[in-house]
Structures are given as structure tokens and as C-alpha cells.
Design a protein around this motif. Structure first.
Motif, PDB file in Angstrom:
ATOM      1  N   VAL A   1     110.219 -17.617 -86.215  1.00  0.00           N
ATOM      2  CA  VAL A   1     110.003 -17.437 -87.658  1.00  0.00           C
ATOM      3  C   VAL A   1     110.929 -16.352 -88.193  1.00  0.00           C
ATOM      4  O   VAL A   1     111.526 -16.492 -89.270  1.00  0.00           O
ATOM      5  N   ALA A   2     111.078 -15.244 -87.442  1.00  0.00           N
ATOM      6  CA  ALA A   2     111.942 -14.148 -87.890  1.00  0.00           C
ATOM      7  C   ALA A   2     113.397 -14.599 -88.018  1.00  0.00           C
ATOM      8  O   ALA A   2     114.140 -14.100 -88.880  1.00  0.00           O
ATOM      9  N   ARG A   3     113.821 -15.556 -87.184  1.00  0.00           N
ATOM     10  CA  ARG A   3     115.200 -16.072 -87.279  1.00  0.00           C
ATOM     11  C   ARG A   3     115.381 -17.035 -88.442  1.00  0.00           C
ATOM     12  O   ARG A   3     116.492 -17.465 -88.743  1.00  0.00           O
ATOM     13  N   GLY A   4     114.267 -17.417 -89.075  1.00  0.00           N
ATOM     14  CA  GLY A   4     114.350 -18.389 -90.162  1.00  0.00           C
ATOM     15  C   GLY A   4     114.156 -19.818 -89.725  1.00  0.00           C
ATOM     16  O   GLY A   4     114.325 -20.747 -90.527  1.00  0.00           O
ATOM     17  N   ASP A   5     113.781 -20.039 -88.455  1.00  0.00           N
ATOM     18  CA  ASP A   5     113.554 -21.394 -87.960  1.00  0.00           C
ATOM     19  C   ASP A   5     112.184 -21.908 -88.402  1.00  0.00           C
ATOM     20  O   ASP A   5     111.259 -21.132 -88.658  1.00  0.00           O
ATOM     21  N   ASN A   6     112.066 -23.222 -88.459  1.00  0.00           N
ATOM     22  CA  ASN A   6     110.737 -23.827 -88.495  1.00  0.00           C
ATOM     23  C   ASN A   6     110.169 -23.753 -87.082  1.00  0.00           C
ATOM     24  O   ASN A   6     110.848 -24.124 -86.121  1.00  0.00           O
ATOM     25  N   ALA A   7     108.934 -23.285 -86.945  1.00  0.00           N
ATOM     26  CA  ALA A   7     108.368 -23.029 -85.618  1.00  0.00           C
ATOM     27  C   ALA A   7     107.184 -23.941 -85.354  1.00  0.00           C
ATOM     28  O   ALA A   7     106.341 -24.153 -86.232  1.00  0.00           O
TER      29      ALA A   7
ATOM     30  N   LEU B   1      98.024 -16.271 -84.969  1.00  0.00           N
ATOM     31  CA  LEU B   1      98.783 -15.044 -85.228  1.00  0.00           C
ATOM     32  C   LEU B   1     100.245 -15.341 -85.532  1.00  0.00           C
ATOM     33  O   LEU B   1     100.915 -14.550 -86.203  1.00  0.00           O
ATOM     34  N   VAL B   2     100.760 -16.474 -85.073  1.00  0.00           N
ATOM     35  CA  VAL B   2     102.159 -16.816 -85.318  1.00  0.00           C
ATOM     36  C   VAL B   2     102.406 -17.034 -86.808  1.00  0.00           C
ATOM     37  O   VAL B   2     103.527 -16.830 -87.292  1.00  0.00           O
ATOM     38  N   PHE B   3     101.387 -17.437 -87.561  1.00  0.00           N
ATOM     39  CA  PHE B   3     101.588 -17.559 -89.001  1.00  0.00           C
ATOM     40  C   PHE B   3     100.849 -16.489 -89.799  1.00  0.00           C
ATOM     41  O   PHE B   3     101.228 -16.204 -90.924  1.00  0.00           O
TER      42      PHE B   3
ATOM     43  N   LEU C   1     108.541 -23.929 -92.344  1.00  0.00           N
ATOM     44  CA  LEU C   1     107.378 -24.640 -91.843  1.00  0.00           C
ATOM     45  C   LEU C   1     106.956 -23.993 -90.531  1.00  0.00           C
ATOM     46  O   LEU C   1     107.784 -23.788 -89.637  1.00  0.00           O
ATOM     47  N   VAL C   2     105.680 -23.663 -90.417  1.00  0.00           N
ATOM     48  CA  VAL C   2     105.128 -23.099 -89.195  1.00  0.00           C
ATOM     49  C   VAL C   2     103.953 -23.984 -88.801  1.00  0.00           C
ATOM     50  O   VAL C   2     102.995 -24.132 -89.571  1.00  0.00           O
ATOM     51  N   ALA C   3     104.024 -24.596 -87.632  1.00  0.00           N
ATOM     52  CA  ALA C   3     103.021 -25.584 -87.226  1.00  0.00           C
ATOM     53  C   ALA C   3     102.422 -25.217 -85.890  1.00  0.00           C
ATOM     54  O   ALA C   3     103.069 -24.603 -85.038  1.00  0.00           O
TER      55      ALA C   3
END
Length: 651
Positions: free
Chosen positions: A89-95, A107-109, A242-244
Motif C-alpha cells: 500500500v505504501a508503494r501505491g500498489d493495489n494490495a 490492519l492492512v487497511f 484497492l486493498v482487498a
């Protein structure tokens, strides 16, 4: 079924489970195998050993207030998969995080949103959950973490259970975090997106929890809802990540990309610790429900907090009623739980489980997903759930607080259950299934393209990536005047201003209310099930109580019922006809032939049986004259040569 059929449970008085279960599970397994009634029905046992934790440090340190808050809540260090997700997420990726139940995926989101608040950034988040109860649960956790960190991070739920006045207030002053579901996003936000410009224009994250639920036809709908959301966000200058999170599944990264149209960085190796798990497969000598009840009573009396998963709402209610009749003292500490309960009923049961006031629950798949209901010790599966993924998802609901757990599968007579009894290693070693979604489903695409064009004209240049898979459908819609084309062909416009209300994401029909003789709402039921479970003279089962259906009012979507107490329940008798409308594809492989095509299915409830509550003997039948239900679908059918069919019948 009577008390003699239950036999004598293992000795030992009940005490509420706190910390370790009331008995060591290894010793309990030995006692179960030696039990005179249960032992002969034990077909297989196994022990899945514990796994140690793996920790890591995020590349971008958390704000001190958040680190202190986590430590205060007992999280001294983050597990490796949490850190991998946060770094993505910090890199700007969808995770995408696909680790087992109770591995702290939220906790990841939660942390990126709260870190943004701590740093004074403007970003907002939309948390989407497939079930309202999940949203309630996660809001409580986010609020608790924000409060512990001393952060002002307003979070509000926006779904169908929220009163209209409260929804209007949320629209006027959107919170930092909005908790909703795909249905409300479709109907309440995208259909009125101009009222949400401020929120959508600052949207930094879209969270998709329990991603694996968005498969099949529901997933086809959700695909379009998400594409429409990202399209409007782009119009407003926002590019949300997007964080899934998902249960473990095969090739989940490809599924996430197909569902959303966006690439993902996947995290699949869990760093969370896992205590040992005991697995028990049972072959009933008589009724599987008798065995289930006997095992449940045994576990409850030994002090184990237990969840029972059934495959049907009626079985959930019958098991609970049998428990109330046979073991009233134990039943006071157990609840039934299923779809159709009122929101306040579900919240009460979830709260009592979490607080330890309930020792057990009998549920459909409604409690399969990650609602935190406290520390459970044992899980009973009444029949194989239909997939390896669902089996481990349900098993993962127990053993959450550093304790060993027990999962028992009580086999039903059907073929898959019996196969796994004969080949238990297949259950242990088989990988989770692939998740499948069809973004190009034509009836679904046709409906959502109209909605998209009503929200914002479809521009052939800017929306090329969205339109590309649907070129033929778009051409047909233009030809049928379902979409209007600009004179220069550069844009497509909706024929209707707001077609959203004609598009249901779950295909279950609109909800009906069930009211008692005082017109109090006692339950809800969807339009697909209403004629099966609430036909005239049906016995509707709700939380162990019986109601006799006295009238249906289709225009009001209302079922009238009165409280009764009879020794039988009802089971609908239905007939189904399938008509082939169009063959879409055909394949032949040796003597086998298969076809894919559009179908029209007609279903009629033609009568019902009365069955004795205890024993389930049929007491009688009555005919019904009800209107047929028609629906269109896409189906697969095949034909085999007569010799193969005859050979299969002899197996």
C-alpha cells in the motif's frame, strides 16, 4: 428423536470457557473415540500441528501514536503478511492479502487510513463488505484503534439498516471512512454520485473485504459496480488504491484483477501463529442430525464454546428446537443465527457471543465470515460445505485466542461427504478452489452499462478499456435504443435517467416482511424463498418458535403469521421446468456432448408436506395453487450414450 437417542454425554459439568477450554482437547478426542455411542461413529481423526509466528518491520514506520495504540491493544509487533501488505500500500500498489481467518488482515487497511489522519492528510476511505454484520464489526475495531491513538477519524455506516434521516446527514457531511456494501454503493451512492462529489473526489482507498464472496453471478455484478465507481472517481480527479482481503484460494491474484479490472500485489504467506487443530470425521449410524445434537450436547457440557454450521435454514431452526426440547438448561446458553433475522436480533446474538453470555450458536453460512464473536473452541460441520475453501473458512472461526481447536464433520448421505470419509487425505491435501467471475456476462453487462451511461455518458475514447469487452453488447443496445449514440459517435447516453432500481446485485428478489398478529415484524425473507417457506398454511420457524402463515400480500411484500405450537413443520413440494432458449456453445469429446446456452426456468410450488418435528415422519400432504416463478439464466447441460448412463446407475 428423544433423550434416549442422545445417549449419555461425557461426564463433567459446564463452566464458561475462559483462557483454555474446560478440558484438554487431546484427552477429549481420546474420550470421544472411546465413547459407547459416539466412538463407533468416528471414521477418522487427525491433528494439524501448530505454526509459529513470523514478524517483520514495515519499510515506512507507523506514526508514534499508532504504534503506541497497537502496543496498548496487545500488538507489540506486526506479522510478516501484515507488513508485506502495508508495504505494498505504501508503494501505491493495489494490495491483496489471502491468509487464514483470524490472521489480522484488517490492519492492512486500517493502519494506512489512520496513518493518513495522524499525518494530517485529506484522504478518505470506502470500506465495502458483502454482509452488513461484517461492516458493523469492522467499524467497531477501527473506532477502537483510532480512539486508542487519540485520532479524530470519523467512521459511519451507510447501508439499508441506517434510517433515512441519518443517511441524509452522512451525505451532507461524509466521514473520513464510509462503511457500506456493494448494493448500497450501486443504489445509494453511484446513482446519486453528484451528492457525493466531495467524498469521492478525495477517495484514496477502496477496501474489498472477503473478496472471495464476489464470485459467480454476484461477482459479475460487483465487477461493474467497481468499474463504475472508479470511472466516476477518475472524473473527479481521484485515483483510489484497492486493498482487498480474502480467504485462501487458488490464483486469487488473477481473480482480483478480473473482478476489478486492476492489477494487484498479492500476499499469501501468513505470518500469524496457529495453534494445533483436531479434526474429526463422523459417519452417522442413523440420522446425522441426531449425531450432531449428541455431539453438540457433549461439547457444551464439557465447557467448549461451540459453533454448528448447517447447510439449510430449516435445519438450523430444527436443531435449535430439538436442543430446547431435550436440553432446556443448555439451550439457554445457545442461539440460532441465520439470514432472515432482524438486524437487532443479529447484533444481540453477536454481542452475547463476544461477551461470553452465550456458549454456543447454530448457524447457516451467515457466520462463516470474519465477524469477531469471541473465542470459540469447537466447530461442527453438518455436512461438507461444498468446497475446501468454505471448510477451512468455517473451521477458522474457532481456536482464535491462542487455544487448540476441534473441527468435526458430520457426514450427510450425499456423494461428496461419503467420498471424504473414504479418502480423508483428499480433504487434508486438496488445494482450495479457484475463484471464478465472468465480467462479460451479457445480461449483467447490459444492465450495468445502462446505469453507467446514466451516471456519466460513456465516451468511446476515455472509457475504451471499460467498453472493450462489451463491444457487441453495446452495438446491440444502440440498435435496440437502450443506449443513444451521439451524432459523432463519440459518446453513448442512457435512454432512462435512473435505471438502477431495476438492477439487483444478488438476484434474490426484494425482501418480504413477516409480521405477527400484532403487526410486529418478526423476520425477513427474500423473494426467491418466500413461496417455499411462507406459502399459505406453512409453519415458519424463527429462533426456535413456530408461526403459522395465514396470508400473503404480494403488492406489499408482506407475510402474515400467528404464533403457534404444533408438533410438525412444513416442507414445500416444487416442480421445475427448463426450456432452452438459445445454444451459445457446443463441445463434443468422444461419446460425451455438452452445450452452453440461455435457459428459461419455471418453478412452481405445488404443495407441501407436514413432517413430525421429532423423527421427521411425513404426516400428510396438501396441494397449493400458487403462481409460477420464471427466471432466465445461462446453463450447462450434457448428454452421455445410453450404455454409460446405465453403467453409472449401477454404481
Amino acid at each position: 428423536m428423544d433423550i434416549d437417542e442422545l445417549g449419555e454425554p461425557l461426564t463433567g459439568g459446564w463452566r464458561q470457557a475462559a483462557g483454555e477450554p474446560a478440558v484438554p482437547l487431546a484427552g477429549l478426542m481420546e474420550e470421544l473415540r472411546a465413547h459407547p455411542r459416539l466412538g463407533p461413529q468416528v471414521a477418522f481423526t487427525a491433528y494439524l500441528p501448530a505454526a509459529a509466528a513470523a514478524f517483520a518491520e514495515p519499510a515506512e514506520p507507523l506514526p508514534p501514536a499508532l504504534s503506541a495504540a497497537l502496543a496498548g491493544l496487545g500488538v507489540e509487533r506486526l506479522w510478516s503478511h501484515q507488513v508485506a501488505g502495508l508495504d505494498a500500500v505504501a508503494r501505491g500498489d493495489n494490495a491483496l492479502v489471502t491468509t487464514p481467518t483470524a490472521s489480522g488482515k484488517s490492519l492492512v487497511f486500517h493502519l494506512p487510513v489512520l496513518a493518513e489522519v495522524a499525518r494530517g492528510g485529506p484522504g478518505r476511505a470506502l470500506f465495502l463488505y458483502p454482509l452488513k454484520a461484517l461492516g458493523q464489526d469492522q467499524k467497531g475495531k477501527l473506532d477502537a484503534l483510532a480512539a486508542a491513538a487519540g485520532l479524530d477519524a470519523p467512521c459511519a455506516i451507510y447501508d439499508g439498516d441506517v434510517p433515512p434521516a441519518r443517511r441524509a446527514k452522512i451525505r451532507r457531511r461524509p466521514p473520513r471512512v464510509l462503511v457500506s456494501n456493494p448494493d448500497m454503493l450501486h443504489l445509494g451512492i453511484l446513482a446519486h454520485w453528484h451528492a457525493w462529489r466531495g467524498f469521492l473526489g478525495e477517495l484514496s482507498w477502496v477496501v474489498l473485504d472477503e473478496l472471495h464472496t464476489y464470485r459467480g453471478i454476484f461477482g459479475s455484478h460487483v465487477h461493474h459496480v467497481l468499474r463504475r465507481l472508479l470511472r466516476i472517481c477518475g472524473e473527479l480527479g481521484a485515483r483510489p488504491q484497492l486493498v482487498a482481503s480474502s480467504a485462501t484460494a487458488a490464483d486469487a491474484e488473477a481473480f482480483a484483477a478480473a473482478l476489478t479490472g486492476e492489477p494487484f500485489t498479492a500476499v499469501g504467506e501468513s505470518g500469524a501463529p496457529r495453534e494445533g487443530r483436531h479434526l474429526l470425521l463422523l459417519q452417522p449410524q442413523a440420522s446425522p442430525y441426531t449425531l450432531t445434537l449428541q455431539l453438540l450436547v457433549t461439547l457444551l457440557r464439557r465447557g467448549l464454546k461451540t459453533i454448528v454450521f448447517t447447510k439449510a435454514r430449516r435445519i438450523t431452526e430444527l436443531l435449535y428446537r430439538w436442543l430446547r426440547e431435550q436440553e432446556p438448561e443448555l439451550a439457554r446458553r445457545v442461539a440460532s443465527y441465520r439470514a432472515g433475522f432482524l438486524p437487532e436480533e443479529r447484533r444481540r446474538i453477536e454481542g452475547e457471543l463476544f461477551a461470553g453470555r452465550l456458549q454456543g450458536v447454530i448457524s447457516t453460512s451467515a457466520l462463516e465470515m470474519g465477524i469477531d464473536v469471541g473465542g470459540l473452541d469447537a466447530c461442527i460441520l453438518v455436512g461438507y460445505p461444498g468446497s475446501v475453501m468454505a471448510t477451512w473458512q468455517r473451521s477458522g472461526r474457532v481456536g482464535r485466542q491462542g487455544r487448540e481447536s476441534l473441527t468435526a464433520l458430520v457426514a450427510l448421505p450425499d456423494a461428496l461427504d461419503q467420498y471424504f470419509l473414504r479418502h480423508p487425505e483428499a480433504l487434508l491435501e486438496r488445494p482450495c478452489e479457484r475463484l471464478v467471475v465472468d465480467p462479460a456476462n451479457e445480461p449483467v453487462s447490459r444492465a450495468h452499462l445502462q446505469c453507467a451511461a446514466a451516471e456519466l455518458p460513456l465516451r468511446r475514447d476515455q472509457d475504451a478499456a471499460y467498453l472493450a469487452p462489451h463491444r457487441r453488447v453495446v452495438a446491440e443496445m444502440v440498435g435496440a435504443h437502450e443506449l443513444r449514440e451521439a451524432a459523432d459517435g463519440a459518446a453513448l447516453y442512457a435512454r432512462r435517467r435512473r435505471p438502477h432500481h431495476e438492477v439487483g446485485l444478488r438476484g434474490m428478489g426484494e425482501s418480504w416482511r413477516i409480521v405477527d398478529e400484532r403487526r410486529r415484524v418478526i423476520g425477513l425473507i427474500d423473494g426467491v424463498r418466500v413461496l417455499h417457506e411462507c406459502h399459505p398454511r406453512a409453519v415458519y420457524l424463527h429462533a426456535g418458535r413456530q408461526y403459522g402463515v395465514t396470508a400473503l400480500h404480494p403488492t406489499e411484500r408482506l407475510v402474515e403469521a400467528r404464533r403457534i405450537d404444533v408438533g410438525y413443520f412444513t416442507s414445500a413440494l416444487a416442480e421445475k421446468e427448463t426450456r432452452i432458449l438459445e445454444v451459445l456453445a457446443e463441445r463434443r469429446d468422444g461419446p460425451l456432448a455438452a452445450w452452453l446456452g440461455r435457459l428459461e426456468v419455471t418453478e412452481r410450488v405445488v404443495g407441501f408436506e407436514r413432517k413430525r418435528v421429532f423423527g421427521q415422519e411425513v404426516l400428510g400432504q396438501e396441494e397449493l395453487d400458487l403462481p409460477p416463478v420464471h427466471f432466465a439464466t445461462v446453463g450447462l447441460w450434457w448428454a452421455a450414450p445410453p450404455a454409460l448412463e446405465a453403467a453409472l446407475r449401477q454404481q
